[in-house]
Design a protein around this motif. Sequence first.
Motif, PDB file in Angstrom:
ATOM      1  N   CYS A  90      46.985 -80.498  -1.531  1.00  0.00           N
ATOM      2  CA  CYS A  90      46.781 -78.844  -1.699  1.00  0.00           C
ATOM      3  C   CYS A  90      47.635 -78.458  -0.392  1.00  0.00           C
ATOM      4  CB  CYS A  90      45.227 -78.669  -1.576  1.00  0.00           C
ATOM      5  SG  CYS A  90      45.129 -77.013  -2.003  1.00  0.00           S
ATOM      6  N   ASP A  91      48.017 -77.225  -0.848  1.00  0.00           N
ATOM      7  CA  ASP A  91      48.541 -76.404  -0.004  1.00  0.00           C
ATOM      8  C   ASP A  91      47.966 -75.432   0.800  1.00  0.00           C
ATOM      9  OD1 ASP A  91      48.031 -75.137  -2.288  1.00  0.00           O
ATOM     10  OD2 ASP A  91      49.886 -73.596  -2.331  1.00  0.00           O
ATOM     11  N   TYR A  92      46.472 -75.429   0.442  1.00  0.00           N
ATOM     12  CA  TYR A  92      45.653 -74.852   1.401  1.00  0.00           C
ATOM     13  C   TYR A  92      44.959 -75.860   2.369  1.00  0.00           C
ATOM     14  CZ  TYR A  92      45.821 -70.367  -1.610  1.00  0.00           C
ATOM     15  OH  TYR A  92      46.280 -69.456  -2.223  1.00  0.00           O
ATOM     16  N   ARG A 103      45.269 -86.079   0.834  1.00  0.00           N
ATOM     17  CA  ARG A 103      46.553 -86.964   0.755  1.00  0.00           C
ATOM     18  C   ARG A 103      47.175 -86.670  -0.840  1.00  0.00           C
ATOM     19  NH1 ARG A 103      43.454 -92.218   2.992  1.00  0.00           N
ATOM     20  NH2 ARG A 103      43.903 -91.647   5.218  1.00  0.00           N
ATOM     21  N   PHE A 104      48.413 -86.472  -0.689  1.00  0.00           N
ATOM     22  CA  PHE A 104      49.522 -85.996  -1.754  1.00  0.00           C
ATOM     23  C   PHE A 104      49.831 -87.512  -2.242  1.00  0.00           C
ATOM     24  CE2 PHE A 104      51.371 -82.615  -4.309  1.00  0.00           C
ATOM     25  CZ  PHE A 104      52.044 -83.276  -5.020  1.00  0.00           C
ATOM     26  N   THR A 130      43.038 -80.707 -12.849  1.00  0.00           N
ATOM     27  CA  THR A 130      42.506 -80.287 -11.540  1.00  0.00           C
ATOM     28  C   THR A 130      43.063 -80.893 -10.326  1.00  0.00           C
ATOM     29  OG1 THR A 130      40.580 -79.745  -9.952  1.00  0.00           O
ATOM     30  CG2 THR A 130      40.437 -81.709 -11.415  1.00  0.00           C
ATOM     31  N   GLY A 131      42.893 -80.616  -9.114  1.00  0.00           N
ATOM     32  CA  GLY A 131      43.694 -81.523  -7.914  1.00  0.00           C
ATOM     33  C   GLY A 131      42.315 -81.643  -6.994  1.00  0.00           C
ATOM     34  N   GLY A 132      42.646 -81.588  -5.662  1.00  0.00           N
ATOM     35  CA  GLY A 132      43.787 -81.015  -5.095  1.00  0.00           C
ATOM     36  C   GLY A 132      44.193 -79.778  -5.744  1.00  0.00           C
ATOM     37  N   GLU A 133      45.676 -79.385  -5.411  1.00  0.00           N
ATOM     38  CA  GLU A 133      46.209 -78.298  -6.313  1.00  0.00           C
ATOM     39  C   GLU A 133      47.221 -78.682  -7.271  1.00  0.00           C
ATOM     40  OE1 GLU A 133      47.388 -75.148  -8.098  1.00  0.00           O
ATOM     41  OE2 GLU A 133      45.520 -75.143  -6.956  1.00  0.00           O
ATOM     42  N   PRO A 134      46.729 -78.669  -8.564  1.00  0.00           N
ATOM     43  CA  PRO A 134      47.870 -79.555  -9.408  1.00  0.00           C
ATOM     44  C   PRO A 134      49.202 -78.479  -9.521  1.00  0.00           C
ATOM     45  CG  PRO A 134      45.971 -78.048 -10.639  1.00  0.00           C
ATOM     46  CD  PRO A 134      45.638 -78.208  -9.098  1.00  0.00           C
TER      47      PRO A 134
END
Length: 373
Positions: A90-92, A103-104, A130-134
């Motif tokens: 995620c970028d936040y 973890r990406f 969804t994600g994280g940030e998809p």
Amino acid sequence: MHDLIATPFQDGHLVLRPGSPKALKIPRGKFAQLKAAVSSGDAVPAWLTDVVTQAWNIDLAGRPAAGTVLVRAAGPYSISRATWELNLGCDYDCVMCYLGKKRFEGLDMAGKRRLLHVMAEAGVVFLQVTGGEPLIDPDFPEAYEYAHELGMQLEVLSNGSRLHKDHVIALLTRLPPSKMSLSVYGATAGTYDTVTRNRGAFDRFTTGLDKAVSAGLNLDLSLIITRQNAHEADAMRTWARRLGLPFREYANLSPTIHGTAEPLPSQSPEHLTHRAPFTGCPAGVTFFHADPFGRASICKIGREPNVDLITEGVAGLARLGGIAESLMLRTGGCSGCQLSGTCRVCRPMAKILQEAKAPLENYCQHGMKEAAR
């Protein structure tokens, strides 16, 4: 790409338009007629062109059924819905995030295609990404388009941080999701950026939100209420109403997926709500969750045991029903509880709250009674 999807669904059959939340229920005989028209190269049946014009204002008269309508085959189980964590990055860095270490990592694009194919073969019609940030995943555009090609109706859960980018809006306008849910973390830059721990996040979000509204995407907002932004709850509601968007509020935070309690101190006590009594759940029966590695679990809370869909394929999903039954059994301090019939959380959620040593009043009626004294 196809204009319509015809698919078995539960005990009936549906006609769907990609990107639309509407659905038309058709009899078994009509579904068979439509399937035959696609196979034989006939035109879209007149009965379908009439109802499609009424529902979506599109004219399919005289169009060949093949290429216009994608006819889905029934899956081997009762499964029709799934959620997919495209990644956990995620970028936040939100103070209350339930992911813990973001973890990406996960499947490469070939693996993602394999996973989506397994989902389609299993009978998944409605897929929530969804994600994280998809939207930060470099494979998102290709994976999203491939899911469309397979005839799945897509919902996207996002923080909206990338909607200001033209190529993202262009993709979502060309292939709109049936719904896009955006999380809101504050009504001012100071609060929003504090909660997300990302400078400039509010300005990027508002720019992207305005673009998404202008593009006509089917949006709703998830207002995340925490200690850090509770003073702006009314302002967030006003913002959503001004935009004419439906919204829901989330104040009851969960422990991390690793069973630790870091998010819980961010709860705003005055905004916590009493959940309705838990009366059952389709998790593991008509629904499943897939993590970034293609491991299917009954839901995002009850992550273990799971099924590796990449190695086991559709056949592995036959075990999910038994896993669901085992995870719903009362354990620990909940065994023999006389209030279990009106418990307000499912067993997997209760277990993760217990492991995180969350305050009892946050999820248990016994704790609520103690807190009220």
